[in-house]
Scaffold this motif. Sequence first.
Motif, PDB file in Angstrom:
ATOM      1  N   SER A   1       2.696  15.480   3.307  1.00  0.00           N
ATOM      2  CA  SER A   1       4.057  15.986   3.459  1.00  0.00           C
ATOM      3  C   SER A   1       5.049  14.832   3.350  1.00  0.00           C
ATOM      4  CB  SER A   1       4.195  16.688   4.812  1.00  0.00           C
ATOM      5  OG  SER A   1       4.005  15.736   5.849  1.00  0.00           O
ATOM      6  N   THR A   2       6.317  15.193   3.311  1.00  0.00           N
ATOM      7  CA  THR A   2       7.357  14.160   3.200  1.00  0.00           C
ATOM      8  C   THR A   2       7.385  13.281   4.441  1.00  0.00           C
ATOM      9  OG1 THR A   2       8.667  15.699   1.885  1.00  0.00           O
ATOM     10  CG2 THR A   2       9.830  13.798   2.827  1.00  0.00           C
ATOM     11  N   GLY A   3       7.200  13.861   5.611  1.00  0.00           N
ATOM     12  CA  GLY A   3       7.176  13.064   6.842  1.00  0.00           C
ATOM     13  C   GLY A   3       6.041  12.070   6.862  1.00  0.00           C
ATOM     14  N   ALA A   4       4.884  12.485   6.344  1.00  0.00           N
ATOM     15  CA  ALA A   4       3.743  11.564   6.309  1.00  0.00           C
ATOM     16  C   ALA A   4       4.013  10.403   5.381  1.00  0.00           C
ATOM     17  CB  ALA A   4       2.486  12.329   5.884  1.00  0.00           C
ATOM     18  N   LEU A   5       4.619  10.687   4.233  1.00  0.00           N
ATOM     19  CA  LEU A   5       4.933   9.603   3.301  1.00  0.00           C
ATOM     20  C   LEU A   5       5.907   8.614   3.934  1.00  0.00           C
ATOM     21  CD1 LEU A   5       5.281  11.535  -0.079  1.00  0.00           C
ATOM     22  CD2 LEU A   5       3.480   9.951   0.586  1.00  0.00           C
ATOM     23  N   ILE A   6       6.880   9.114   4.646  1.00  0.00           N
ATOM     24  CA  ILE A   6       7.849   8.219   5.289  1.00  0.00           C
ATOM     25  C   ILE A   6       7.153   7.343   6.319  1.00  0.00           C
ATOM     26  CG2 ILE A   6       9.874   8.162   6.798  1.00  0.00           C
ATOM     27  CD1 ILE A   6      10.848  10.700   5.398  1.00  0.00           C
ATOM     28  N   ALA A   7       6.210   7.925   7.070  1.00  0.00           N
ATOM     29  CA  ALA A   7       5.493   7.129   8.065  1.00  0.00           C
ATOM     30  C   ALA A   7       4.671   6.036   7.410  1.00  0.00           C
ATOM     31  CB  ALA A   7       4.602   8.053   8.902  1.00  0.00           C
ATOM     32  N   ILE A   8       4.026   6.397   6.284  1.00  0.00           N
ATOM     33  CA  ILE A   8       3.216   5.391   5.572  1.00  0.00           C
ATOM     34  C   ILE A   8       4.103   4.253   5.082  1.00  0.00           C
ATOM     35  CG2 ILE A   8       1.816   5.019   3.513  1.00  0.00           C
ATOM     36  CD1 ILE A   8       0.738   7.876   3.914  1.00  0.00           C
ATOM     37  N   LEU A   9       5.247   4.608   4.519  1.00  0.00           N
ATOM     38  CA  LEU A   9       6.151   3.573   4.020  1.00  0.00           C
ATOM     39  C   LEU A   9       6.641   2.689   5.160  1.00  0.00           C
ATOM     40  CD1 LEU A   9       8.292   5.595   1.431  1.00  0.00           C
ATOM     41  CD2 LEU A   9       6.556   3.860   0.945  1.00  0.00           C
TER      42      LEU A   9
ATOM     43  N   THR B   1       6.469  -2.618   7.860  1.00  0.00           N
ATOM     44  CA  THR B   1       6.199  -3.405   9.064  1.00  0.00           C
ATOM     45  C   THR B   1       5.185  -4.502   8.792  1.00  0.00           C
ATOM     46  OG1 THR B   1       6.669  -1.440  10.414  1.00  0.00           O
ATOM     47  CG2 THR B   1       5.486  -3.263  11.472  1.00  0.00           C
ATOM     48  N   LEU B   2       4.126  -4.162   8.053  1.00  0.00           N
ATOM     49  CA  LEU B   2       3.127  -5.178   7.702  1.00  0.00           C
ATOM     50  C   LEU B   2       3.736  -6.290   6.863  1.00  0.00           C
ATOM     51  CD1 LEU B   2       0.045  -2.877   6.939  1.00  0.00           C
ATOM     52  CD2 LEU B   2       0.380  -4.352   8.932  1.00  0.00           C
ATOM     53  N   LEU B   3       4.587  -5.916   5.940  1.00  0.00           N
ATOM     54  CA  LEU B   3       5.217  -6.944   5.101  1.00  0.00           C
ATOM     55  C   LEU B   3       6.079  -7.882   5.928  1.00  0.00           C
ATOM     56  CD1 LEU B   3       6.263  -4.860   1.946  1.00  0.00           C
ATOM     57  CD2 LEU B   3       4.468  -6.595   2.092  1.00  0.00           C
ATOM     58  N   VAL B   4       6.811  -7.352   6.882  1.00  0.00           N
ATOM     59  CA  VAL B   4       7.650  -8.197   7.735  1.00  0.00           C
ATOM     60  C   VAL B   4       6.794  -9.158   8.545  1.00  0.00           C
ATOM     61  CG1 VAL B   4       9.220  -8.164   9.706  1.00  0.00           C
ATOM     62  CG2 VAL B   4       9.532  -6.538   7.838  1.00  0.00           C
ATOM     63  N   LEU B   5       5.622  -8.660   9.090  1.00  0.00           N
ATOM     64  CA  LEU B   5       4.747  -9.539   9.860  1.00  0.00           C
ATOM     65  C   LEU B   5       4.192 -10.658   8.996  1.00  0.00           C
ATOM     66  CD1 LEU B   5       2.806  -6.895  12.009  1.00  0.00           C
ATOM     67  CD2 LEU B   5       4.547  -8.513  12.787  1.00  0.00           C
ATOM     68  N   VAL B   6       3.799 -10.324   7.791  1.00  0.00           N
ATOM     69  CA  VAL B   6       3.264 -11.352   6.895  1.00  0.00           C
ATOM     70  C   VAL B   6       4.319 -12.417   6.616  1.00  0.00           C
ATOM     71  CG1 VAL B   6       2.400 -11.766   4.563  1.00  0.00           C
ATOM     72  CG2 VAL B   6       1.536  -9.819   5.890  1.00  0.00           C
ATOM     73  N   LEU B   7       5.546 -11.986   6.357  1.00  0.00           N
ATOM     74  CA  LEU B   7       6.623 -12.946   6.079  1.00  0.00           C
ATOM     75  C   LEU B   7       6.895 -13.843   7.282  1.00  0.00           C
ATOM     76  CD1 LEU B   7       9.158 -10.698   4.104  1.00  0.00           C
ATOM     77  CD2 LEU B   7       7.755 -12.558   3.197  1.00  0.00           C
TER      78      LEU B   7
END
Length: 785
Positions: free
Chosen positions: A606-614, A619-625
Amino acid sequence: MKLGKVEFCHFLQILALFLCLSGMNQAEFSRSRSKPYFQSVRTRTKRSWVWNQFFVLEEYMGTDPLYVGKLHSDVDKGDGSIKYILSGEGASSIFIIDENTGDIHATKRLDREEQAYYTLRAQALDRLTNKPVEPESEFVIKIQDINDNEPKFLDGPYTAGVPEMSPVGTSVVQVTATDADDPTYGNSARVVYSILQGQPYFSVEPKTGVIKTALPNMDREAKDQYLLVIQAKDMVGQNGGLSGTTSVTVTLTDVNDNPPRFPRRSYQYNVPESLPVASVVARIKAADADVGPNAEMEYKIVDGDGLGVFKISVDKDNQEGIITIQKELDFEAKTSYTLRVEAANMHVDPRFLSLGPFSDMTTVKIIVEDVDEPPVFTSRLYSMVVSEAAKVGTIIGTVVAHDPDASNSPVRYSIDRNTDLERYFNIDANSGVITTAKSLDRETNAVHNITVLAMESQNPAQIGRGYVAITILDINDNAPEFAMEYETTVCENAQPGQVIQKISAIDKDDPPNGHQFYFSLTAEAANNHNFTLQDNKDNTATVLTRRNGFRRQEQSVFYLPIFIVDSGSPSLSSTNTLTIRVCDCDADGIAQSCNAEAYILPAGLSTGALIAILACVLTLLVLVLLIVTMRRRKKEPLIFDEERDIRENIVRYDDEGGGEEDTEAFDMAALRNLNIIRDTKTRRDVTPEIQFLSRPTFKSIPDNVIFREFIWERLKEADVDPCAPPYDSLQTYAFEGNGSVAESLSSLDSISSNSDQNYDYLGDWGPRFKRLADMYGTGPDCLYS
């Protein structure tokens, strides 16, 4: 014996006083003869005291009170039982009465011009009972006028104007004088006018005061202003009358009674032939004694051989005739011109036509001077054409210029490169032939405007300019293409034969008969089962569907290659691809959604699930940076300290050398000799400095070997340095090698060198070279011997 004004006034006052006293004495005599009239007690007693209207002369100058008159009642028996009292205007302050006798006196000097009469009330009272014995009665004391005011001009001084050349009797202005004396009594206020100054030019009417001209033909140019003195005298101008004066300034106004006249019969002016058009050649002026509009003139060239070359106009400010050039002058064609110029008044007065014509003529000769002129082109603008397919070196056209002077110097041509920055064209310096220097493109620049310079061979400073417009003729060198980027859609429920897009084409070329385009599908797309193309024969084409039932799940985008051909010779063509997207449409055929994933989403996430995945991915990208940033910060202090050592630590030394004689402070040889051995530094956290390697000799070692050894030495030092950064870094060394075999030519290095040069000759050059001789000489006084 004649009486003066003051004596005459005193005489009149004494005479009037005598007459007044005589009249009052007669009144008293008549009253003394009358007897009282008695009636019964019940009847009203008739007033039995009698007096006359009184007159008093103004401006009495005596020291004693002025006798005015006497009041007397028949009741008064002269025994002092009757008392007289006075009330009203001026009672007690100006007029007093003797309560016993009834005599009235004036105690102040009276002025009729201030107040002409006084109204008073008199009453006779019984002295014992203080009751009236007579009813109160009112009487008037009139102030009798004397001639004590001179005429005055209240509006003076006067200014007036009258036209010059006016006939005798022309009215100029009227003056009026007023006299404050009583106009109803005598001649004290009767004024007559006379002129004291201004004769024989003007006169004045004695009774009206109207000033008129008394002489004909008064000329403003001879005298334009007159000062008149007018006198007004009362007593009809008789002796003893008082007078007043005023001044009248009369200005003669201008009339056009003077024709214009040139001060000279002929004028001559020299002008260079290079004078531009509209330049002023000469200024001439005809004299006119008149002023204002009467002096306005117009100038005309009425004759001569320069009618079309020169023109004349008038300067409105100073009425000068301004001769200007209408055409260019050419000394070689004509060396002089003669003009007949007329000046005439614009406003002529018919009354003075008898004085002669109000115009004048003069001759103006203009001499043309020769100047060295620049070359002149046969045409101000050359128009040329050339095909954009022309090869380099193609002749476009020829410009021609010549020297207009008598010397007819040869001309050389060039192109002003400011007008041909890309250098598309060349010109032959001798013949003026213009050729192409580069390939031309009409679509880039359809018209080239260049400036051709022509200069004299004998005087290059004389440069003429010609202008050339080169038009590029079009050839068919551009293929047609879509007129725009089309966004074409087809509905899933489209029917066969349905129009989905109308297309058109453009072509950068410009054929003389206009564009004609032909549309078709390419050979590989001609037999497709989805779409077809219809050429509308009007430079447009229509894309239609061949089937129905398009499904985005099967294919969401179609690419349709369209072949477009123009009508040029030879014709050019191009293939343009039309992108067609399959969309979900509403009942009106309007596209609602064109994404193929729209069908996949409901079955998956669903659209809500896609938003959660994104959100998780972000969040992972910010932690890596953050981790990478923190690790890099741990490694940066080494470089940071290094940069801080270089850029932020400023060490100042206030140490000064001893000058030329100081040989102990620094070893000059160490500054220039590469063979000095430097101690190896143990730290590498600062910018590397130049380290010179000791060499026993350098004459036989090639430069590349020296540099290779220098770099190898630095590399070994970096490998064993524990403080060196672990990552690659750029090290810069300002090492220039050992120099040439001749070593340094500087005098600084010659101190430590074993040169065999003999500098003893410096001692023979005088005191200016004594210092060098002491430093390098071998004499007994040598500083370094």
